[in-house]
Motif scaffolding. Structure first.
Motif, PDB file in Angstrom:
ATOM      1  N   LEU A 162      -6.514   0.068   2.649  1.00  0.00           N
ATOM      2  CA  LEU A 162      -6.328  -1.082   1.769  1.00  0.00           C
ATOM      3  C   LEU A 162      -7.665  -1.600   1.255  1.00  0.00           C
ATOM      4  O   LEU A 162      -7.837  -1.810   0.042  1.00  0.00           O
ATOM      5  CB  LEU A 162      -5.582  -2.195   2.517  1.00  0.00           C
ATOM      6  N   ALA A 163      -8.616  -1.808   2.154  1.00  0.00           N
ATOM      7  CA  ALA A 163      -9.924  -2.312   1.733  1.00  0.00           C
ATOM      8  C   ALA A 163     -10.599  -1.352   0.760  1.00  0.00           C
ATOM      9  O   ALA A 163     -11.186  -1.774  -0.245  1.00  0.00           O
ATOM     10  CB  ALA A 163     -10.802  -2.535   2.964  1.00  0.00           C
ATOM     11  N   ALA A 164     -10.492  -0.046   1.023  1.00  0.00           N
ATOM     12  CA  ALA A 164     -11.116   0.949   0.152  1.00  0.00           C
ATOM     13  C   ALA A 164     -10.520   0.904  -1.246  1.00  0.00           C
ATOM     14  O   ALA A 164     -11.245   0.983  -2.252  1.00  0.00           O
ATOM     15  CB  ALA A 164     -10.962   2.341   0.754  1.00  0.00           C
ATOM     16  N   GLU A 165      -9.198   0.763  -1.340  1.00  0.00           N
ATOM     17  CA  GLU A 165      -8.552   0.735  -2.663  1.00  0.00           C
ATOM     18  C   GLU A 165      -8.878  -0.556  -3.410  1.00  0.00           C
ATOM     19  O   GLU A 165      -9.025  -0.548  -4.639  1.00  0.00           O
ATOM     20  CB  GLU A 165      -7.049   0.926  -2.519  1.00  0.00           C
ATOM     21  N   LEU A 166      -8.961  -1.674  -2.691  1.00  0.00           N
ATOM     22  CA  LEU A 166      -9.328  -2.934  -3.343  1.00  0.00           C
ATOM     23  C   LEU A 166     -10.734  -2.849  -3.923  1.00  0.00           C
ATOM     24  O   LEU A 166     -10.989  -3.277  -5.056  1.00  0.00           O
ATOM     25  CB  LEU A 166      -9.241  -4.085  -2.335  1.00  0.00           C
ATOM     26  N   LEU A 167     -11.649  -2.257  -3.175  1.00  0.00           N
ATOM     27  CA  LEU A 167     -13.023  -2.099  -3.655  1.00  0.00           C
ATOM     28  C   LEU A 167     -13.091  -1.097  -4.809  1.00  0.00           C
ATOM     29  O   LEU A 167     -13.772  -1.330  -5.812  1.00  0.00           O
ATOM     30  CB  LEU A 167     -13.923  -1.639  -2.513  1.00  0.00           C
ATOM     31  N   GLU A 168     -12.365  -0.011  -4.674  1.00  0.00           N
ATOM     32  CA  GLU A 168     -12.350   1.001  -5.725  1.00  0.00           C
ATOM     33  C   GLU A 168     -11.780   0.438  -7.022  1.00  0.00           C
ATOM     34  O   GLU A 168     -12.206   0.803  -8.119  1.00  0.00           O
ATOM     35  CB  GLU A 168     -11.520   2.203  -5.263  1.00  0.00           C
ATOM     36  N   GLY A 169     -10.801  -0.483  -6.880  1.00  0.00           N
ATOM     37  CA  GLY A 169     -10.192  -1.083  -8.069  1.00  0.00           C
ATOM     38  C   GLY A 169     -11.071  -2.093  -8.769  1.00  0.00           C
ATOM     39  O   GLY A 169     -10.771  -2.503  -9.895  1.00  0.00           O
ATOM     40  N   GLY A 170     -12.142  -2.533  -8.113  1.00  0.00           N
ATOM     41  CA  GLY A 170     -13.077  -3.411  -8.800  1.00  0.00           C
ATOM     42  C   GLY A 170     -13.337  -4.762  -8.174  1.00  0.00           C
ATOM     43  O   GLY A 170     -14.194  -5.519  -8.662  1.00  0.00           O
ATOM     44  N   LEU A 225       0.826  -1.195   0.000  1.00  0.00           N
ATOM     45  CA  LEU A 225       0.000   0.000   0.000  1.00  0.00           C
ATOM     46  C   LEU A 225       0.867   1.254   0.000  1.00  0.00           C
ATOM     47  O   LEU A 225       1.911   1.301   0.664  1.00  0.00           O
ATOM     48  CB  LEU A 225      -0.900  -0.008   1.230  1.00  0.00           C
ATOM     49  N   GLY A 226       0.442   2.274  -0.727  1.00  0.00           N
ATOM     50  CA  GLY A 226       1.161   3.537  -0.713  1.00  0.00           C
ATOM     51  C   GLY A 226       0.975   4.258   0.614  1.00  0.00           C
ATOM     52  O   GLY A 226       0.085   3.946   1.400  1.00  0.00           O
ATOM     53  N   GLY A 227       1.852   5.234   0.861  1.00  0.00           N
ATOM     54  CA  GLY A 227       1.742   6.027   2.078  1.00  0.00           C
ATOM     55  C   GLY A 227       2.590   5.535   3.219  1.00  0.00           C
ATOM     56  O   GLY A 227       2.519   6.072   4.332  1.00  0.00           O
ATOM     57  N   GLY A 228       3.413   4.525   2.992  1.00  0.00           N
ATOM     58  CA  GLY A 228       4.282   4.002   4.040  1.00  0.00           C
ATOM     59  C   GLY A 228       5.618   4.702   4.071  1.00  0.00           C
ATOM     60  O   GLY A 228       5.766   5.844   3.630  1.00  0.00           O
ATOM     61  N   LYS A 229       6.632   3.999   4.576  1.00  0.00           N
ATOM     62  CA  LYS A 229       7.950   4.602   4.738  1.00  0.00           C
ATOM     63  C   LYS A 229       8.625   4.884   3.389  1.00  0.00           C
ATOM     64  O   LYS A 229       9.401   5.820   3.260  1.00  0.00           O
ATOM     65  CB  LYS A 229       8.834   3.684   5.587  1.00  0.00           C
ATOM     66  N   THR A 230       8.335   4.031   2.406  1.00  0.00           N
ATOM     67  CA  THR A 230       8.939   4.200   1.086  1.00  0.00           C
ATOM     68  C   THR A 230       7.863   4.626   0.091  1.00  0.00           C
ATOM     69  O   THR A 230       6.849   3.930  -0.051  1.00  0.00           O
ATOM     70  CB  THR A 230       9.587   2.885   0.606  1.00  0.00           C
ATOM     71  N   PRO A 231       8.020   5.750  -0.598  1.00  0.00           N
ATOM     72  CA  PRO A 231       6.998   6.212  -1.556  1.00  0.00           C
ATOM     73  C   PRO A 231       6.786   5.202  -2.675  1.00  0.00           C
ATOM     74  O   PRO A 231       7.719   4.508  -3.089  1.00  0.00           O
ATOM     75  CB  PRO A 231       7.590   7.524  -2.088  1.00  0.00           C
ATOM     76  N   MET A 232       5.557   5.129  -3.171  1.00  0.00           N
ATOM     77  CA  MET A 232       5.233   4.260  -4.298  1.00  0.00           C
ATOM     78  C   MET A 232       5.411   5.032  -5.598  1.00  0.00           C
ATOM     79  O   MET A 232       4.997   6.199  -5.688  1.00  0.00           O
ATOM     80  CB  MET A 232       3.805   3.755  -4.198  1.00  0.00           C
ATOM     81  N   PRO A 233       5.997   4.421  -6.613  1.00  0.00           N
ATOM     82  CA  PRO A 233       6.108   5.088  -7.911  1.00  0.00           C
ATOM     83  C   PRO A 233       4.724   5.330  -8.513  1.00  0.00           C
ATOM     84  O   PRO A 233       3.769   4.609  -8.204  1.00  0.00           O
ATOM     85  CB  PRO A 233       6.900   4.079  -8.763  1.00  0.00           C
ATOM     86  N   PRO A 234       4.583   6.326  -9.376  1.00  0.00           N
ATOM     87  CA  PRO A 234       3.293   6.596 -10.017  1.00  0.00           C
ATOM     88  C   PRO A 234       2.772   5.366 -10.761  1.00  0.00           C
ATOM     89  O   PRO A 234       3.538   4.642 -11.404  1.00  0.00           O
ATOM     90  CB  PRO A 234       3.621   7.728 -10.996  1.00  0.00           C
ATOM     91  N   GLY A 235       1.484   5.119 -10.657  1.00  0.00           N
ATOM     92  CA  GLY A 235       0.874   4.003 -11.367  1.00  0.00           C
ATOM     93  C   GLY A 235       0.904   2.688 -10.620  1.00  0.00           C
ATOM     94  O   GLY A 235       0.377   1.683 -11.112  1.00  0.00           O
ATOM     95  N   GLU A 236       1.518   2.659  -9.426  1.00  0.00           N
ATOM     96  CA  GLU A 236       1.608   1.405  -8.679  1.00  0.00           C
ATOM     97  C   GLU A 236       0.682   1.382  -7.466  1.00  0.00           C
ATOM     98  O   GLU A 236       0.917   0.664  -6.499  1.00  0.00           O
ATOM     99  CB  GLU A 236       3.056   1.142  -8.245  1.00  0.00           C
ATOM    100  N   GLU A 237      -0.382   2.148  -7.512  1.00  0.00           N
ATOM    101  CA  GLU A 237      -1.339   2.132  -6.418  1.00  0.00           C
ATOM    102  C   GLU A 237      -2.090   0.798  -6.396  1.00  0.00           C
ATOM    103  O   GLU A 237      -2.316   0.175  -7.429  1.00  0.00           O
ATOM    104  CB  GLU A 237      -2.348   3.272  -6.553  1.00  0.00           C
ATOM    105  N   VAL A 238      -2.486   0.366  -5.211  1.00  0.00           N
ATOM    106  CA  VAL A 238      -3.235  -0.883  -5.059  1.00  0.00           C
ATOM    107  C   VAL A 238      -4.495  -0.856  -5.909  1.00  0.00           C
ATOM    108  O   VAL A 238      -4.862  -1.847  -6.551  1.00  0.00           O
ATOM    109  CB  VAL A 238      -3.573  -1.130  -3.571  1.00  0.00           C
ATOM    110  N   ARG A 239      -5.180   0.272  -5.952  1.00  0.00           N
ATOM    111  CA  ARG A 239      -6.425   0.357  -6.725  1.00  0.00           C
ATOM    112  C   ARG A 239      -6.183   0.082  -8.207  1.00  0.00           C
ATOM    113  O   ARG A 239      -7.053  -0.482  -8.883  1.00  0.00           O
ATOM    114  CB  ARG A 239      -7.086   1.717  -6.530  1.00  0.00           C
TER     115      ARG A 239
END
Length: 266
Positions: free
Chosen positions: A175-183, A140-154
């Motif tokens: 996490l649950a919100a992004e999984l649901l948002e992703g489909g 999940l993004g938002g942790g200690k190490t930034p996520m590159p663009p386009g690699e969001e869980v959603r």
């Protein structure tokens, strides 16, 4: 001056999941650096009695590199023990790069990843024919190490295949919100695996819709992995590999079964 560093994958926890090569590297080491909070102490039984043992939990990268520099100057063998597999979220590459700059030889010994251990504990294959043939390993993004663009869980969730989500238990609602948002539908099966292969291991079965409440009910916030996707409950399909109509270099196909397997294509 030479020295050698072996990055050892210790697996998800249980000491008997070390490979023979990993155990040999630890036994050969003059210095053992291990992640005490993530690896069971039993792995140290492979170390020599006279080996220097250091806990990486209290060391910065600079501290570790100083040990590598000393190994080069004094021709020492170092076993750097990582949890899981060094290829995933282990800070491995930055160490390999610095060893290259120091001119010290490095070997990487792969280990069992916690996602494999969780699937084994659940008795599930993650790639089911006609259901899921891919596994996404992410965090999940938002942790200690930034996520590159386009690699969001959603974004990964839009594939609808099996996902293994690491390092995200502290933000289970996000996490649950992004999984649901992703489909993923709310009833998509999910597994919550906490400290798999440790004595206190915990495996919880839930759905994407009940994931957050399940995590919070058990007060989980670290050492927890999520497996998500329809493959976790699918059944009734079979692979072509062991079908009597499939042929390869060691087995001939049964003609009738071959026609059945190919269907309308003939």
């Amino acid at each position: 001056m030479s020295g050698r560093v072996t990055v050892v994958g210790a697996g998800p926890g249980a000491a008997d999941l070390l490979t023979f090569r990993a155990a040999r590297a630890i036994a050969d080491a003059d210095v053992v650096i291990w992640a005490a909070s993530l690896v069971q102490a039993e792995v140290l039984r492979h170390a020599r009695r006279d080996a220097e043992v250091l806990d990486s939990a209290v060391m910065s990268l600079e501290d570790v590199v100083a040990v590598y520099r000393r190994a080069r100057d004094e021709d020492l063998r170092v076993a750097r023990i990582h949890s899981g597999d060094p290829a995933l979220w282990g800070g491995t590459q930055e160490q390999v790069d610095r060893c290259a700059a120091l001119g010290i030889e490095v070997e990487i010994v792969p280990g069992v990843s916690s996602f494999s251990a969780a699937a084994a504990l659940a008795g599930r294959e993650l790639t089911i024919p006609e259901v899921a043939q891919s596994v996404v390993l992410t965090r999940l993004g938002g942790g200690k190490t930034p996520m590159p663009p386009g690699e969001e869980v959603r974004e990964f969730a839009r594939h609808g295949t099996t996902m293994a989500v690491f390092l995200s238990a502290a933000r289970s609602g996000q996490l649950a919100a992004e999984l649901l948002e992703g489909g993923y539908p709310a009833d998509t099966p999910a597994l919550i695996a906490h400290q798999v292969t440790w004595p206190e291991e915990l495996l919880l079965r839930c759905t994407v819709g009940t994931l957050e409440e399940t995590v919070k009910a058990h007060k989980l916030w670290k050492h927890t992995l999520f497996l998500v996707g329809p493959a976790l409950s699918a059944s009734g399909t079979r692979s072509h590999l062991y079908h009597p109509g499939h042929f390869h270099g060691f087995r001939r196909a049964d003609p009738a079964a071959r026609r059945e397997l190919r269907g309308p294509r003939g």
